[in-house]
Scaffold this motif. Structure first.
Motif, PDB file in Angstrom:
ATOM      1  N   VAL A   1       3.022 -24.238  -2.455  1.00 14.22           N
ATOM      2  CA  VAL A   1       2.536 -25.088  -1.473  1.00 14.22           C
ATOM      3  C   VAL A   1       2.369 -24.494  -0.294  1.00 14.22           C
ATOM      4  O   VAL A   1       1.856 -25.041   0.683  1.00 14.22           O
ATOM      5  N   GLY A   2       2.717 -23.198  -0.141  1.00 12.18           N
ATOM      6  CA  GLY A   2       2.214 -22.611   1.158  1.00 12.18           C
ATOM      7  C   GLY A   2       3.482 -21.863   1.848  1.00 12.18           C
ATOM      8  O   GLY A   2       3.098 -21.083   3.243  1.00 12.18           O
ATOM      9  N   TYR A   3       4.455 -22.042   1.628  1.00  8.11           N
ATOM     10  CA  TYR A   3       5.604 -21.246   2.648  1.00  8.11           C
ATOM     11  C   TYR A   3       5.343 -19.599   2.417  1.00  8.11           C
ATOM     12  O   TYR A   3       5.015 -19.149   1.016  1.00  8.11           O
TER      13      TYR A   3
ATOM     14  N   ASP B   1      -4.300 -12.698  -5.882  1.00  7.06           N
ATOM     15  CA  ASP B   1      -3.982 -13.937  -5.146  1.00  7.06           C
ATOM     16  C   ASP B   1      -2.419 -14.415  -5.161  1.00  7.06           C
ATOM     17  O   ASP B   1      -1.836 -15.342  -4.472  1.00  7.06           O
ATOM     18  N   HIS B   2      -1.802 -13.806  -6.123  1.00  3.42           N
ATOM     19  CA  HIS B   2      -0.355 -14.359  -6.077  1.00  3.42           C
ATOM     20  C   HIS B   2       0.794 -13.082  -6.327  1.00  3.42           C
ATOM     21  O   HIS B   2       1.368 -12.911  -7.310  1.00  3.42           O
ATOM     22  N   ILE B   3       0.688 -12.232  -5.341  1.00  5.33           N
ATOM     23  CA  ILE B   3       1.554 -11.128  -5.190  1.00  5.33           C
ATOM     24  C   ILE B   3       2.540 -11.614  -4.298  1.00  5.33           C
ATOM     25  O   ILE B   3       2.191 -11.749  -3.216  1.00  5.33           O
ATOM     26  N   ILE B   4       3.932 -11.263  -4.407  1.00  8.75           N
ATOM     27  CA  ILE B   4       4.757 -11.577  -3.587  1.00  8.75           C
ATOM     28  C   ILE B   4       5.600 -10.112  -3.232  1.00  8.75           C
ATOM     29  O   ILE B   4       5.943  -9.277  -4.168  1.00  8.75           O
ATOM     30  N   SER B   5       5.631  -9.644  -1.965  1.00  4.47           N
ATOM     31  CA  SER B   5       6.280  -8.565  -1.698  1.00  4.47           C
ATOM     32  C   SER B   5       7.626  -8.793  -1.216  1.00  4.47           C
ATOM     33  O   SER B   5       8.260  -9.984  -1.062  1.00  4.47           O
TER      34      SER B   5
ATOM     35  N   PRO C   1       7.742  -3.855   5.884  1.00  4.92           N
ATOM     36  CA  PRO C   1       6.276  -3.671   6.050  1.00  4.92           C
ATOM     37  C   PRO C   1       5.769  -4.555   6.592  1.00  4.92           C
ATOM     38  O   PRO C   1       6.261  -5.896   6.794  1.00  4.92           O
ATOM     39  N   SER C   2       4.535  -4.605   7.311  1.00  3.80           N
ATOM     40  CA  SER C   2       4.010  -5.426   8.065  1.00  3.80           C
ATOM     41  C   SER C   2       3.244  -6.544   7.199  1.00  3.80           C
ATOM     42  O   SER C   2       1.931  -6.669   7.279  1.00  3.80           O
ATOM     43  N   ASN C   3       3.739  -7.359   6.474  1.00  2.00           N
ATOM     44  CA  ASN C   3       3.125  -8.318   5.524  1.00  2.00           C
ATOM     45  C   ASN C   3       3.695  -9.841   5.456  1.00  2.00           C
ATOM     46  O   ASN C   3       3.509 -10.308   4.649  1.00  2.00           O
ATOM     47  N   LEU C   4       4.349 -10.260   6.886  1.00  2.00           N
ATOM     48  CA  LEU C   4       4.672 -11.318   6.579  1.00  2.00           C
ATOM     49  C   LEU C   4       3.723 -12.438   6.668  1.00  2.00           C
ATOM     50  O   LEU C   4       4.244 -13.591   6.519  1.00  2.00           O
ATOM     51  N   GLY C   5       2.485 -12.028   6.814  1.00  2.00           N
ATOM     52  CA  GLY C   5       1.510 -13.141   6.774  1.00  2.00           C
ATOM     53  C   GLY C   5       1.229 -13.518   5.379  1.00  2.00           C
ATOM     54  O   GLY C   5       0.448 -14.413   5.166  1.00  2.00           O
ATOM     55  N   SER C   6       1.647 -12.614   4.432  1.00  2.00           N
ATOM     56  CA  SER C   6       1.482 -13.079   2.651  1.00  2.00           C
ATOM     57  C   SER C   6       2.806 -13.269   2.437  1.00  2.00           C
ATOM     58  O   SER C   6       3.882 -12.919   3.008  1.00  2.00           O
ATOM     59  N   PRO C   7       2.910 -13.946   1.012  1.00  2.00           N
ATOM     60  CA  PRO C   7       4.347 -14.261   0.622  1.00  2.00           C
ATOM     61  C   PRO C   7       5.329 -13.247   0.583  1.00  2.00           C
ATOM     62  O   PRO C   7       4.610 -11.957  -0.020  1.00  2.00           O
TER      63      PRO C   7
ATOM     64  N   ARG D   1       7.278 -11.038  14.859  1.00  2.00           N
ATOM     65  CA  ARG D   1       6.737 -12.224  15.398  1.00  2.00           C
ATOM     66  C   ARG D   1       6.011 -11.972  16.634  1.00  2.00           C
ATOM     67  O   ARG D   1       4.819 -12.517  17.062  1.00  2.00           O
ATOM     68  N   ASN D   2       6.493 -11.103  17.482  1.00  2.00           N
ATOM     69  CA  ASN D   2       6.044 -10.840  19.081  1.00  2.00           C
ATOM     70  C   ASN D   2       4.858  -9.858  18.629  1.00  2.00           C
ATOM     71  O   ASN D   2       3.773  -9.976  19.180  1.00  2.00           O
ATOM     72  N   LEU D   3       4.875  -8.828  17.915  1.00  2.00           N
ATOM     73  CA  LEU D   3       3.863  -7.905  17.691  1.00  2.00           C
ATOM     74  C   LEU D   3       2.652  -8.293  17.062  1.00  2.00           C
ATOM     75  O   LEU D   3       1.444  -8.352  17.479  1.00  2.00           O
ATOM     76  N   PHE D   4       2.659  -9.508  16.323  1.00  2.00           N
ATOM     77  CA  PHE D   4       1.480 -10.046  15.395  1.00  2.00           C
ATOM     78  C   PHE D   4       1.367 -11.476  15.750  1.00  2.00           C
ATOM     79  O   PHE D   4       0.275 -12.121  15.077  1.00  2.00           O
TER      80      PHE D   4
END
Length: 878
Positions: free
Chosen positions: A163-165, A211-215, A231-237, A260-263
């Motif tokens: 659902v988008g978390y 489209d469905h990769i979780i790091s 890694p800098s990937n908190l914008g993806s799951p 959070r502050n950097l991106f």
């Protein structure tokens, strides 16, 4: 073709079920869609094949079958929500996990549906990750010890990603072993790849597309640390499995702030707190203006990094979480972790063996099940009683007799399970006798030596006396228990069992599970052939960490706190096909405490359901929990927000199971009972066609009952069944026009008693009974104790003798039956007990016709009293 057919059917069926009320109609439409899709892509499906595959789908998905599914209990009941089950009915992650459970793990459909329904209720209470408006949701999921809570929050994680978390953080206990165990599980059941990137687990259903990769920032071997930045990937799951450890959580907090502050990140985060009552609860004292305790403070600071956040705790013992302040708040940490938004009670899973299976939680004197508890004798308890500190480790010099017997029982269990077709399954034995690691090391060394000697004799010496020990234990304990447990369980000849013993003896390993040892309970490594292990440990084994195939427990540690004691009961869990083989070797006192706790837990769950149906809140349930003082609920630092001033007994049965061992105790109660009998006009009745006679007086004023209870002495060990507390409650009830009149019944024993105790006449002043009541026949007198537990004294339906049978004939729930008694009336049952029963006969008390043990039971109707009437509370618990 068949694979595509089923995949299409499954996705379509679950989607259509969300729209169509008829299960069969949804299935029929899904079958037609599956046929169309298969023919469009792979070719024609003839009618015979379609019928065959359809029947398989009907059978596998239990279409039309009446699947018993106790619903989850929700507090407070959810109203309008952004979430709908339609959103995940055919989604990627949840669908894949659901199929994995049914096809790969072969879970029963009803278990998978239970996870689906309960996680849907949790999802409804979370914030909408697609909504940019800030939200802060806090909740708690109440499960059972060793009951599959991990499977439930794994389902929740999969749905949350659907659902988008974006970020999900799993707080997995305080030990590396549990964190590693959880990481392995989530790699297989959420991420779908191992550490090398190879497909595992759910990827067997279908693999990850782009489209469905979780790091993951964590691995099996590596937790969060300052030395390794994610890694800098908190914008993806992204998934993280972290310990509740100061250094780990500080590093995680700092890295999250940095990202959070950097991106300029504004992502929705879900924090799942496994074993939420451990370390997470704030035990600081606000009256001393103390800061929140470390782990609690760091969890709250991590949540404060985000504007859109949800926190879900999972626990089997919610006492600490619900007794903290509801409105605690600090500037840097924000709100405390109180489950202000929801409390979800998971239904008991199928094939789960909990308190009901091990203990007589209904307190039924006629319960026929054989006990699985093996009380420890002095020879064993003396060994561990003298070990009070870690420097006492060298006092453990050799394995005591019943620990040796427990090892034999474990070997027998493996052999019998093999013969039952459960070969290559995990088998575990737990030995937990001390929290000191040095003591555990000594115990492990001695257990290893003893086991090796036994194993050598079994494998190489057919004339060994050890084999006679095995045979005696098998024929006098295992065979008898199995036959009483169920007539459907197969029985094997000793010769068959012996042959299996020879084979399995060489497969058993002895592990030491603590920080001093490199041994690890890595069941995953042995998944092909099964791990047979004797695990010696302490606190590391006392919660969270799953002991697969646990059958034999040797346990000698005690605590008077509900949550600690329940979590130490690792023997609860799934025991399909071998429950009758399970054994708990422990002291009579610990077994008694566990049984009382089990009874209280069942009653509290009933209260939870009752209050949830009334639309009550978690804080109102917290107040009700305090009326079970059998043992301390949890650490006083965790329950400072509510102070008991009385107990509400409404809708319960209270019976004296505990008896002191001194003569004065019995004389006091006999004198009080003779005095009461002299005041009553008793009439003989057998209430229908029953053999038991009762001498009954009806419409007795409450003052007579209160006077009797004031003179009757309950055991010094009985905190819950306390005559003075009961009098306080009756006084309170009388002020509210309840319990004004009572029925008093003196119970006579069966003159044709078949228990072996024999007939024992009793003289109660003006009343003479042909025989006392035989209770506690199976109870053995424990060593060195001032209190004995004779178990339940009330037989089924005895507490309803004052209720019209036609009013309760179709009612099964006991609380509901009691509610049919008018609130103005109570029932007092008096049991003159047979002193020829061994547990009484062994006392140094001169029992006679004019001096017998007196047990009592009180059945209370439901009440209009509110729990808040009898509690002093700080303003944080309203």
């Amino acid at each position: 073709m068949k694979s595509l057919f089923e995949q299409t059917f499954s996705a379509s069926y679950y989607t259509l079920k969300s729209f169509i009320s008829s299960q069969q109609e949804a299935a029929d439409q899904a079958l037609n869609l599956a046929r169309m899709t298969t023919e469009k892509n792979l070719g024609s499906v003839d009618d015979d094949t379609f019928v065959l595959w359809s029947l398989e789908m009907y059978k596998r998905y239990k279409i039309g079958a009446d699947i018993p599914k106790p619903p989850p209990i929700i507090m407070p009941p959810s109203g309008f929500s952004w979430f709908s089950p339609k959103m995940v009915a055919a989604s990627f992650f949840w669908t894949r996990y659901r199929e994995y459970l049914t096809k790969i793990k072969d879970w029963p459909m009803e278990s998978v549906q239970a996870i689906d329904e309960t996680t849907n209720e949790v999802m409804k209470s979370l914030g909408n990750p697609k909504d940019t408006t800030p939200f802060d949701k806090r909740g708690l999921v109440l499960g059972f010890v060793q009951s599959g809570k991990t499977a439930n929050f794994t389902g929740l994680i999969n749905k949350a990603y659907d659902v988008g978390y974006k970020l999900i953080i799993v707080l997995s206990g305080i030990h590396n072993d549990l964190r590693t165990q959880t990481q392995i599980r989530l790699n297989e059941e959420v991420i779908g790849t191992d550490e090398k990137g190879s497909p595992v687990g759910v990827a067997k259903i279908y693999g990850n597309d782009s489209d469905h990769i979780i790091s993951s920032w964590t691995t099996i071997d590596r937790d969060i640390s300052s030395a390794h930045r994610g890694p800098s990937n908190l914008g993806s799951p992204t998934l993280m499995v972290v310990k509740k450890n100061k250094t780990v959580l500080e590093s995680l907090r700092d890295q999250l702030k940095y990202h959070r502050n950097l991106f300029n990140l504004d992502i929705p985060v879900l924090v799942i707190d496994d074993e939420a009552d451990q370390a997470s609860v704030d035990t600081s004292d606000p009256n001393k203006e103390e800061d929140p305790k470390t782990i609690n403070r760091l969890i709250r600071q991590i949540l404060e990094v985000f504007n859109r956040k949800a926190y879900v705790g999972y626990t089997a013992t919610p006492f600490a979480n619900l007794l903290i302040g509801t409105d605690a708040n600090t500037a840097e940490e924000g709100n405390d972790l109180y489950p202000k938004d929801f409390l979800v009670g998971l239904p008991k899973p199928k094939d789960y063996c909990g308190p009901e299976e091990f203990f007589n939680v209904e307190e039924d004197a006629d319960d026929p099940r054989p006990s699985l508890i093996r009380p420890l004798r002095e020879e064993d308890t003396d060994v561990f009683t003298i070990i009070k500190k870690k420097s006492d480790a060298d006092k453990f010099e050799e394995v005591p007799p019943q620990m040796r017997e427990a090892i034999l029982a474990f070997m027998l269990t493996i052999a019998i399970r093999n013969l039952r077709g459960q070969r290559k399954k995990h088998n575990s034995m737990l030995i937990h006798t001390s929290r000191f690691k040095d003591v555990q090391s000594n115990v492990k060394d001695e257990v290893s030596r003893t086991f090796e000697a036994i194993s050598h004799q079994v494998q190489y010496n057919p004339q060994s006396k050890v084999l006679l020990e095995f045979q005696e234990l098998y024929e006098q304990d295992f065979l008898q228990t199995t036959r009483e447990w169920s007539s459907e369980i197969p029985i094997f000849r000793w010769e068959e069992v012996y042959e299996e013993l020879r084979k399995c003896a060489e497969t058993i390993q002895v592990f030491e599970i603590n920080g001093n040892s490199k041994d690890a309970l890595d069941y995953h490594q042995y998944k092909e052939n099964g791990l047979n292990v004797i695990a010696v440990g302490g606190d590391k084994l006392s919660r969270g960490l799953t002991l697969e195939g646990l059958s034999i427990t040797y346990y000698f540690r005690n605590t008077l706190m509900y949550d600690t004691l329940m979590q130490m009961g690792r023997w609860f869990g799934f025991r399909k096909g071998y429950m009758d083989l399970c054994r708990i070797y422990t002291s009579a006192e610990i077994a008694s405490n566990f049984e009382h706790l089990a009874i209280a837990m069942i009653e509290l769950r009933h209260e939870f359901e009752r209050l949830a149906n009334q639309g009550k809140t978690p804080s109102e349930y917290a107040v009700r929990m305090l009326s079970h003082p059998t043992m301390t609920l949890t650490s006083p630092l965790k329950m400072r927000n509510a102070i008991s001033s009385s107990i509400i007994y409404g809708g319960t049965l209270q019976q004296t199971r505990l008896f002191d061992t001194n003569e004065e105790f019995y004389r006091t109660n006999m004198t009080a009972t003779v005095k009461l009998a002299g005041k009553l006009s008793l009439e003989k009745s057998n209430f229908g066609q029953g053999k038991t006679n009762y001498y009954v007086a009806a419409d007795i004023d409450a003052s007579i009952v209160k006077e009797y209870l004031g003179e009757y002495k309950t055991s010094s060990g009985g905190e819950k069944v306390d005559s003075s507390r009961i009098v306080d409650y009756i006084n309170l009830a009388n002020e509210n026009n309840e319990l004004l009149k009572w029925t008093i019944a003196i119970v006579e024993g069966d003159p044709g008693d078949r228990t072996g105790a024999g007939r024992y006449p009793v003289s109660l002043g003006p009343l003479t009974l042909s025989s006392a009541v035989s209770r506690g026949v199976r109870v053995k007198m424990p060593d060195n104790t001032e209190t004995i537990d004779i178990k339940a004294i009330v037989s089924p339906n005895q507490e309803y003798i004052d209720i019209n049978p036609s009013e309760i004939k179709d009612i099964k729930d006991r609380t509901e039956k009691r509610s049919r008694r008018p609130k103005e009336k109570g029932l007092l049952l008096i049991y003159p007990l047979n002193p020829n029963v061994p547990v009484f006969k062994n006392l140094d008390v001169p029992f006679s016709e004019t001096l017998v043990p007196i047990g009592i039971a009180l059945s209370f109707p439901s009440t209009e009293l509110d729990e808040t009437d009898v509690y002093q509370t700080n303003k944080t618990v309203q």
